[in-house]
Design a protein around this motif. Structure first.
Motif, PDB file in Angstrom:
ATOM      1  N   TYR A  69      95.869 -92.518  11.034  1.00 40.41           N
ATOM      2  CA  TYR A  69      95.631 -91.041  11.684  1.00 40.41           C
ATOM      3  C   TYR A  69      95.026 -89.767  11.230  1.00 40.41           C
ATOM      4  O   TYR A  69      94.246 -88.900  11.585  1.00 40.41           O
ATOM      5  CB  TYR A  69      96.673 -90.129  12.778  1.00 40.41           C
ATOM      6  N   LYS A  70      95.471 -89.191   9.684  1.00 41.71           N
ATOM      7  CA  LYS A  70      94.979 -88.697   9.083  1.00 41.71           C
ATOM      8  C   LYS A  70      93.523 -89.130   8.692  1.00 41.71           C
ATOM      9  O   LYS A  70      92.885 -88.249   8.564  1.00 41.71           O
ATOM     10  CB  LYS A  70      95.718 -88.480   7.670  1.00 41.71           C
ATOM     11  N   LYS A 107      89.771 -87.421   9.745  1.00 42.19           N
ATOM     12  CA  LYS A 107      89.923 -85.775   8.106  1.00 42.19           C
ATOM     13  C   LYS A 107      88.478 -86.013   8.857  1.00 42.19           C
ATOM     14  O   LYS A 107      87.834 -84.246   8.110  1.00 42.19           O
ATOM     15  CB  LYS A 107      89.487 -87.070   7.112  1.00 42.19           C
ATOM     16  N   ASN A 108      87.513 -86.126   9.331  1.00 38.66           N
ATOM     17  CA  ASN A 108      86.247 -86.452   9.717  1.00 38.66           C
ATOM     18  C   ASN A 108      85.661 -84.868  10.471  1.00 38.66           C
ATOM     19  O   ASN A 108      85.004 -84.953  10.728  1.00 38.66           O
ATOM     20  CB  ASN A 108      85.894 -87.293   9.562  1.00 38.66           C
ATOM     21  N   ILE A 109      86.936 -84.835  11.237  1.00 41.47           N
ATOM     22  CA  ILE A 109      86.507 -83.605  12.945  1.00 41.47           C
ATOM     23  C   ILE A 109      86.713 -82.468  12.478  1.00 41.47           C
ATOM     24  O   ILE A 109      87.670 -81.938  11.547  1.00 41.47           O
ATOM     25  CB  ILE A 109      87.421 -84.137  13.221  1.00 41.47           C
ATOM     26  N   LYS A 154      81.097 -91.581  19.384  1.00 44.08           N
ATOM     27  CA  LYS A 154      80.308 -91.732  17.870  1.00 44.08           C
ATOM     28  C   LYS A 154      81.625 -92.390  17.132  1.00 44.08           C
ATOM     29  O   LYS A 154      81.680 -93.231  17.202  1.00 44.08           O
ATOM     30  CB  LYS A 154      79.702 -90.839  17.498  1.00 44.08           C
ATOM     31  N   GLU A 155      83.110 -91.458  17.337  1.00 43.98           N
ATOM     32  CA  GLU A 155      84.084 -91.941  16.277  1.00 43.98           C
ATOM     33  C   GLU A 155      84.359 -93.595  17.068  1.00 43.98           C
ATOM     34  O   GLU A 155      84.861 -94.083  16.170  1.00 43.98           O
ATOM     35  CB  GLU A 155      85.231 -90.668  16.096  1.00 43.98           C
TER      36      GLU A 155
END
Length: 202
Positions: free
Chosen positions: A92-93, A97-99, A141-142
């Motif tokens: 989850y981390k 991270k990219n959000i 996109k994610e």
């Protein structure tokens, strides 16, 4: 007299070298430092009768431990450990991270809705807040990126040395496994007879 002249000459040469040495932008250069360190280590090793391949013997225990810690990697989760809460949290981390979080927008939404943090007894329970289109696009996109990563990932299968080789390449091996699963129990006796050499000709 001769010794004094030699000492004077060496001192003069050393001073000349100092004067002509290129000025380093930030202290001593890394390459020079490494060369000097290598020479120093070489001298110590020579004094102890060792060669450069045994340079690790000069490391202290703390230095060696810190070096090995750098080399060690956390092993990948295996078996049921894949579903541990810790592993899932790490995943989850990694995903979050990219959000990028827009705190201003978050605070606006919180102020606009009196029941932003709803309880189970709330009458608005289950009512979804309005989500902007760009947020939905980012989520899509994610998810697409995750799907691509999942497709590109290929788990390395274990190679069993004791198993008989009955294939010419990986694709053929995969096909043979499928055939074995489907018809293995029917062809077991024939295979054994062929291996023993007791198969009867037609």
């Amino acid at each position: 007299m001769n010794e004094a002249r030699k000492a004077n000459q060496t001192a003069m040469v050393a001073e000349k070298k100092k004067m002509e040495a290129p000025a380093e932008s930030r202290g001593i250069s890394k390459q020079k430092w490494l060369e000097e360190r290598k020479k120093k280590v070489g001298k110590i090793l020579d004094a102890n009768g060792l060669d450069m391949s045994k340079a690790y013997m000069l490391d202290t225990q703390d230095a060696a431990e810190s070096k090995y810690k750098k080399w060690e990697k956390d092993p990948a989760p295996y078996g049921w450990d894949v579903f541990n809460p810790k592993t899932l949290y790490n995943a989850y981390k990694k995903r979050t991270k990219n959000i990028d979080v827009d705190l201003d927008e978050y605070n606006k939404l919180k102020e606009a809705d009196p029941e932003f943090y709803r309880e189970a007894s709330s009458l608005q329970y289950g009512k979804a807040p309005k989500v902007s289109e760009d947020r939905i696009e980012k989520m899509v996109k994610e998810l697409n990126n995750r799907e691509e990563k999942r497709k590109s990932f290929s788990r390395r299968r274990k190679f069993h040395e004791e198993k008989d080789i009955d294939s010419i390449n990986d694709r053929n091996e995969h096909f043979n496994k499928k055939i074995e699963r489907a018809f293995g129990k029917y062809t077991l006796e024939i295979k054994n007879n062929l291996e023993r050499g007791t198969a009867l000709p037609d």
